[in-house]
Write a protein that holds these residues in place. Structure first.
Motif, PDB file in Angstrom:
ATOM      1  N   ARG A  29      21.319 -13.842  24.954  1.00  0.00           N
ATOM      2  CA  ARG A  29      20.623 -13.642  23.680  1.00  0.00           C
ATOM      3  C   ARG A  29      19.797 -12.360  23.648  1.00  0.00           C
ATOM      4  O   ARG A  29      19.123 -12.081  22.654  1.00  0.00           O
ATOM      5  CB  ARG A  29      19.702 -14.839  23.410  1.00  0.00           C
ATOM      6  N   VAL A  30      19.841 -11.576  24.738  1.00  0.00           N
ATOM      7  CA  VAL A  30      18.966 -10.418  24.852  1.00  0.00           C
ATOM      8  C   VAL A  30      19.752  -9.148  25.237  1.00  0.00           C
ATOM      9  O   VAL A  30      19.471  -8.518  26.252  1.00  0.00           O
ATOM     10  CB  VAL A  30      17.843 -10.698  25.885  1.00  0.00           C
ATOM     11  N   PRO A  31      20.737  -8.747  24.419  1.00  0.00           N
ATOM     12  CA  PRO A  31      21.484  -7.523  24.732  1.00  0.00           C
ATOM     13  C   PRO A  31      20.726  -6.273  24.264  1.00  0.00           C
ATOM     14  O   PRO A  31      20.533  -6.073  23.062  1.00  0.00           O
ATOM     15  CB  PRO A  31      22.793  -7.696  23.953  1.00  0.00           C
ATOM     16  N   PRO A  32      20.271  -5.434  25.182  1.00  0.00           N
ATOM     17  CA  PRO A  32      19.453  -4.269  24.800  1.00  0.00           C
ATOM     18  C   PRO A  32      20.103  -3.357  23.755  1.00  0.00           C
ATOM     19  O   PRO A  32      19.422  -2.848  22.867  1.00  0.00           O
ATOM     20  CB  PRO A  32      19.237  -3.520  26.116  1.00  0.00           C
ATOM     21  N   GLU A  33      21.407  -3.144  23.865  1.00  0.00           N
ATOM     22  CA  GLU A  33      22.067  -2.254  22.909  1.00  0.00           C
ATOM     23  C   GLU A  33      21.919  -2.776  21.477  1.00  0.00           C
ATOM     24  O   GLU A  33      21.731  -1.991  20.548  1.00  0.00           O
ATOM     25  CB  GLU A  33      23.551  -2.091  23.251  1.00  0.00           C
ATOM     26  N   LEU A  34      22.008  -4.070  21.304  1.00  0.00           N
ATOM     27  CA  LEU A  34      21.882  -4.646  19.958  1.00  0.00           C
ATOM     28  C   LEU A  34      20.424  -4.731  19.521  1.00  0.00           C
ATOM     29  O   LEU A  34      20.102  -4.452  18.365  1.00  0.00           O
ATOM     30  CB  LEU A  34      22.536  -6.029  19.901  1.00  0.00           C
ATOM     31  N   ILE A  35      19.541  -5.120  20.433  1.00  0.00           N
ATOM     32  CA  ILE A  35      18.115  -5.237  20.094  1.00  0.00           C
ATOM     33  C   ILE A  35      17.570  -3.903  19.595  1.00  0.00           C
ATOM     34  O   ILE A  35      16.811  -3.854  18.625  1.00  0.00           O
ATOM     35  CB  ILE A  35      17.297  -5.718  21.313  1.00  0.00           C
ATOM     36  N   PHE A  36      17.969  -2.813  20.259  1.00  0.00           N
ATOM     37  CA  PHE A  36      17.443  -1.493  19.923  1.00  0.00           C
ATOM     38  C   PHE A  36      18.426  -0.642  19.106  1.00  0.00           C
ATOM     39  O   PHE A  36      18.222   0.559  18.963  1.00  0.00           O
ATOM     40  CB  PHE A  36      16.995  -0.763  21.194  1.00  0.00           C
ATOM     41  N   ASP A  37      19.484  -1.269  18.594  1.00  0.00           N
ATOM     42  CA  ASP A  37      20.440  -0.604  17.714  1.00  0.00           C
ATOM     43  C   ASP A  37      20.968   0.691  18.339  1.00  0.00           C
ATOM     44  O   ASP A  37      20.904   1.766  17.737  1.00  0.00           O
ATOM     45  CB  ASP A  37      19.807  -0.326  16.339  1.00  0.00           C
ATOM     46  N   GLN A  38      21.505   0.559  19.545  1.00  0.00           N
ATOM     47  CA  GLN A  38      22.019   1.718  20.262  1.00  0.00           C
ATOM     48  C   GLN A  38      23.537   1.632  20.394  1.00  0.00           C
ATOM     49  O   GLN A  38      24.106   0.543  20.442  1.00  0.00           O
ATOM     50  CB  GLN A  38      21.380   1.821  21.651  1.00  0.00           C
ATOM     51  N   GLN A  39      24.177   2.781  20.484  1.00  0.00           N
ATOM     52  CA  GLN A  39      25.621   2.847  20.605  1.00  0.00           C
ATOM     53  C   GLN A  39      26.026   2.927  22.074  1.00  0.00           C
ATOM     54  O   GLN A  39      25.202   3.157  22.959  1.00  0.00           O
ATOM     55  CB  GLN A  39      26.145   4.055  19.850  1.00  0.00           C
ATOM     56  N   ILE A  40      27.303   2.782  22.311  1.00  0.00           N
ATOM     57  CA  ILE A  40      27.852   2.953  23.654  1.00  0.00           C
ATOM     58  C   ILE A  40      27.488   4.354  24.134  1.00  0.00           C
ATOM     59  O   ILE A  40      27.643   5.331  23.410  1.00  0.00           O
ATOM     60  CB  ILE A  40      29.380   2.755  23.633  1.00  0.00           C
ATOM     61  N   GLY A  41      26.968   4.433  25.349  1.00  0.00           N
ATOM     62  CA  GLY A  41      26.609   5.724  25.932  1.00  0.00           C
ATOM     63  C   GLY A  41      25.180   6.159  25.687  1.00  0.00           C
ATOM     64  O   GLY A  41      24.758   7.187  26.200  1.00  0.00           O
ATOM     65  N   SER A  42      24.408   5.386  24.917  1.00  0.00           N
ATOM     66  CA  SER A  42      23.039   5.796  24.582  1.00  0.00           C
ATOM     67  C   SER A  42      22.001   5.365  25.612  1.00  0.00           C
ATOM     68  O   SER A  42      21.002   6.051  25.810  1.00  0.00           O
ATOM     69  CB  SER A  42      22.627   5.220  23.228  1.00  0.00           C
ATOM     70  N   ILE A  43      22.211   4.199  26.228  1.00  0.00           N
ATOM     71  CA  ILE A  43      21.244   3.694  27.209  1.00  0.00           C
ATOM     72  C   ILE A  43      21.971   3.077  28.401  1.00  0.00           C
ATOM     73  O   ILE A  43      23.075   2.555  28.270  1.00  0.00           O
ATOM     74  CB  ILE A  43      20.280   2.640  26.607  1.00  0.00           C
ATOM     75  N   PHE A  44      21.320   3.183  29.556  1.00  0.00           N
ATOM     76  CA  PHE A  44      21.742   2.397  30.701  1.00  0.00           C
ATOM     77  C   PHE A  44      21.154   1.008  30.509  1.00  0.00           C
ATOM     78  O   PHE A  44      19.977   0.878  30.169  1.00  0.00           O
ATOM     79  CB  PHE A  44      21.194   2.973  32.019  1.00  0.00           C
ATOM     80  N   SER A  45      21.944  -0.003  30.742  1.00  0.00           N
ATOM     81  CA  SER A  45      21.479  -1.373  30.591  1.00  0.00           C
ATOM     82  C   SER A  45      21.647  -2.086  31.921  1.00  0.00           C
ATOM     83  O   SER A  45      22.766  -2.342  32.365  1.00  0.00           O
ATOM     84  CB  SER A  45      22.297  -2.070  29.500  1.00  0.00           C
ATOM     85  N   ILE A  46      20.519  -2.353  32.566  1.00  0.00           N
ATOM     86  CA  ILE A  46      20.520  -3.062  33.848  1.00  0.00           C
ATOM     87  C   ILE A  46      20.079  -4.480  33.558  1.00  0.00           C
ATOM     88  O   ILE A  46      18.962  -4.707  33.088  1.00  0.00           O
ATOM     89  CB  ILE A  46      19.568  -2.387  34.860  1.00  0.00           C
ATOM     90  N   ARG A  47      20.967  -5.437  33.832  1.00  0.00           N
ATOM     91  CA  ARG A  47      20.657  -6.821  33.479  1.00  0.00           C
ATOM     92  C   ARG A  47      20.770  -7.713  34.704  1.00  0.00           C
ATOM     93  O   ARG A  47      21.776  -7.710  35.402  1.00  0.00           O
ATOM     94  CB  ARG A  47      21.601  -7.286  32.370  1.00  0.00           C
ATOM     95  N   ILE A  48      19.705  -8.464  34.924  1.00  0.00           N
ATOM     96  CA  ILE A  48      19.647  -9.395  36.042  1.00  0.00           C
ATOM     97  C   ILE A  48      18.770 -10.577  35.628  1.00  0.00           C
ATOM     98  O   ILE A  48      17.803 -10.396  34.878  1.00  0.00           O
ATOM     99  CB  ILE A  48      19.103  -8.706  37.320  1.00  0.00           C
ATOM    100  N   ALA A  49      19.100 -11.759  36.088  1.00  0.00           N
ATOM    101  CA  ALA A  49      18.330 -12.948  35.735  1.00  0.00           C
ATOM    102  C   ALA A  49      16.850 -12.725  36.031  1.00  0.00           C
ATOM    103  O   ALA A  49      16.476 -12.391  37.148  1.00  0.00           O
ATOM    104  CB  ALA A  49      18.836 -14.167  36.507  1.00  0.00           C
ATOM    105  N   GLY A  50      16.016 -12.839  35.019  1.00  0.00           N
ATOM    106  CA  GLY A  50      14.581 -12.681  35.196  1.00  0.00           C
ATOM    107  C   GLY A  50      14.090 -11.252  35.136  1.00  0.00           C
ATOM    108  O   GLY A  50      12.910 -10.994  35.351  1.00  0.00           O
ATOM    109  N   ASN A  51      14.960 -10.309  34.864  1.00  0.00           N
ATOM    110  CA  ASN A  51      14.613  -8.885  34.738  1.00  0.00           C
ATOM    111  C   ASN A  51      13.619  -8.386  35.790  1.00  0.00           C
ATOM    112  O   ASN A  51      12.713  -7.620  35.500  1.00  0.00           O
ATOM    113  CB  ASN A  51      14.118  -8.539  33.324  1.00  0.00           C
ATOM    114  N   TYR A  52      13.803  -8.822  37.038  1.00  0.00           N
ATOM    115  CA  TYR A  52      12.922  -8.335  38.098  1.00  0.00           C
ATOM    116  C   TYR A  52      13.422  -6.988  38.614  1.00  0.00           C
ATOM    117  O   TYR A  52      14.573  -6.619  38.426  1.00  0.00           O
ATOM    118  CB  TYR A  52      12.802  -9.349  39.245  1.00  0.00           C
ATOM    119  N   VAL A  53      12.542  -6.253  39.248  1.00  0.00           N
ATOM    120  CA  VAL A  53      12.871  -4.936  39.789  1.00  0.00           C
ATOM    121  C   VAL A  53      12.826  -5.020  41.306  1.00  0.00           C
ATOM    122  O   VAL A  53      11.811  -5.404  41.888  1.00  0.00           O
ATOM    123  CB  VAL A  53      11.877  -3.865  39.275  1.00  0.00           C
TER     124      VAL A  53
END
Length: 171
Positions: A29-53
């Motif tokens: 339910r939390v795709p960054p490209e859709l949330i921020f209205d970005q196109q393919i190639g606009s942002i790197f999207s790193i996705r991991i359970a719990g968004n930890y670093v």
């Protein structure tokens, strides 16, 4: 609304030039490209359970900054996060146990050890603390990113996405 994804694929097939990276949760339910209205190639999207670093994610972001040239990193948490709830509830389940251990510092820092993981205020407190810890980790554990921030050449920010209404609140 009016985007041609196939055209975007063709336009980026020879290379990419994203301006930012988002460290977010793998929650569907939390795709960054859709949330921020970005196109393919606009942002790197790193996705991991719990968004930890962790160090692997930090290394990827060092590459994104030093080699590709991104100038912003957003650590994005969200409401209703199953990983955050699992960490609050101290869930033990196969390899998920190790994943959730990365979120334990946020549970502790938010003072929510032993709290009711189903309570929305508890989840918000832990998820928000997890975003803050992720942001701090990027400069604490990466001299490269810390130097870029100090020179004003990289912005690291945090935000929370409310899955009930789509609103993003920057911290």
């Amino acid at each position: 609304i009016h985007c041609d994804l196939l055209q975007q694929v063709h336009m980026t097939s020879a290379g990419q030039a994203p301006f930012a990276a988002v460290v977010g949760c793998m929650d569907s339910r939390v795709p960054p490209e859709l949330i921020f209205d970005q196109q393919i190639g606009s942002i790197f999207s790193i996705r991991i359970a719990g968004n930890y670093v962790d160090t692997s994610i930090t290394g990827g972001l060092e590459f994104a900054n030093a080699v590709v040239g991104i100038r912003a990193i957003l650590v994005l948490g969200h409401t209703g996060c199953g990983a955050i709830r699992g960490a609050i509830d101290d869930v033990k389940l196969g390899n998920l146990t190790e994943t959730l251990a990365h979120l334990t510092p946020a549970v502790e820092a938010a003072g929510m050890v032993g709290a009711d993981g189903a309570a929305s205020n508890v989840m918000w407190a832990v998820a928000t603390e997890n975003v803050r810890l992720g942001m701090a980790s990027l400069t604490d554990n990466s001299p490269l990113l810390a130097e870029q921030v100090a020179k004003g050449e990289l912005l690291i920010a945090g935000a929370m996405h409310d899955i009930s209404n789509g609103q993003v609140t920057f911290l």
